[in-house]
Enzyme design. Structure first.
Site, short mmCIF file in Angstrom:
data_model
loop_
_atom_site.label_atom_id
_atom_site.label_comp_id
_atom_site.label_asym_id
_atom_site.label_seq_id
_atom_site.Cartn_x
_atom_site.Cartn_y
_atom_site.Cartn_z
N GLY A 213 -35.23 -2.51 -10.24
CA GLY A 213 -33.90 -3.04 -9.95
C GLY A 213 -32.98 -1.91 -9.55
O GLY A 213 -33.23 -0.75 -9.90
N HIS B 136 -24.57 -2.68 -14.69
CA HIS B 136 -24.15 -1.60 -13.79
C HIS B 136 -22.88 -1.98 -13.02
O HIS B 136 -22.02 -1.13 -12.76
CB HIS B 136 -25.24 -1.27 -12.77
CG HIS B 136 -26.28 -0.30 -13.27
ND1 HIS B 136 -25.98 0.97 -13.69
CD2 HIS B 136 -27.62 -0.42 -13.42
CE1 HIS B 136 -27.09 1.60 -14.07
NE2 HIS B 136 -28.10 0.77 -13.92
NI NI Z 1 -30.09 1.14 -14.40
#
Ligand code: NI
Length: 161
Positions: free
Chosen positions: A46, A134
Site C-alpha cells: 500500500g 497516512h
Molecule cells: Ni505506511
C-alpha cells in the site's frame, strides 16, 4: 514523475492532514500509476500520496487480489478486530503489532471519477486502514507506548528502491 521518492519519517509531510480532491483528472491518474509502480518497486502492499510528498487524499493498495486506487476514501470500521504486525515504507525497519478492524466499508472516488462504496475484509482491509491513517498524518509508531518510540528495536533497514 521520476523525481518523487518515498519520504521517510520524520519528514513533516507525513504528519500533515492531506487535502481532499474535487475531482480526478489526468494528473491524478498519472500520480496513481506512479504510486502503484513505487509501491511494487518497494515491495509494499500500500502507498499513500503523502508518502511521496504530495499532501492529497489518494491511496493505492494491492494485498495480492489486484490493485485498488482510491481518492478521498472514507472508511467505516466494523467492530470485529484482528491483530497483525505492520511495517511502513516511510519507517524502514520498524514493525508494530496493530489492532485493526477485520472488515471495513469504504466510500471513495475511483480513477474514472465514479463514486463507489465497497466492503473489504482481511489483509486488504488492514492496508486500506493503514493508508487512510497516512492521509490524516498518523503513523504506526503513534500506536506504540511512548517509551517504544524513544527506544525502538534496532533492526536492519530494508533497502528501498
Ligand atoms: Ni505506511
Amino acid at each position: 514523475m521520476p523525481s518523487l521518492e518515498i519520504k521517510i519519517y520524520p519528514d513533516p509531510v507525513l504528519r500533515k492532514k492531506a487535502a481532499p480532491l474535487q475531482s480526478v483528472g489526468n494528473e491524478e491518474r498519472d500520480l496513481m500509476r506512479f504510486m502503484a509502480e513505487t509501491m511494487y518497486a518497494g515491495r509494499g502492499i500500500g502507498l499513500a500520496a503523502p508518502q511521496l510528498g504530495i499532501s492529497k487524499r489518494i491511496i493505492v493498495a494491492d494485498a495480492g487480489e489486484g490493485l485498488v486506487k482510491m481518492v478521498n476514501p472514507e472508511i467505516t470500521q466494523d467492530k470485529e478486530m484482528a491483530s497483525l504486525e505492520e511495517g511502513c515504507l516511510s519507517l524502514p525497519g520498524k514493525f508494530v503489532d496493530m489492532q485493526r478492524a477485520e472488515k471495513i466499508s469504504v466510500s471513495y472516488i475511483d480513477e474514472n471519477n465514479n463514486r463507489c462504496v465497497k466492503s473489504f475484509s482481511g489483509l486488504i482491509a488492514r492496508v486500506i486502514q493503514h493508508e487512510g491513517d497516512h492521509l490524516n498524518g498518523k503513523l504506526i509508531i503513534d500506536y506504540l507506548p511512548w517509551f517504544k518510540k524513544m527506544f525502538p528495536k534496532k533492526r536492519e533497514a530494508p533497502c528501498l528502491q
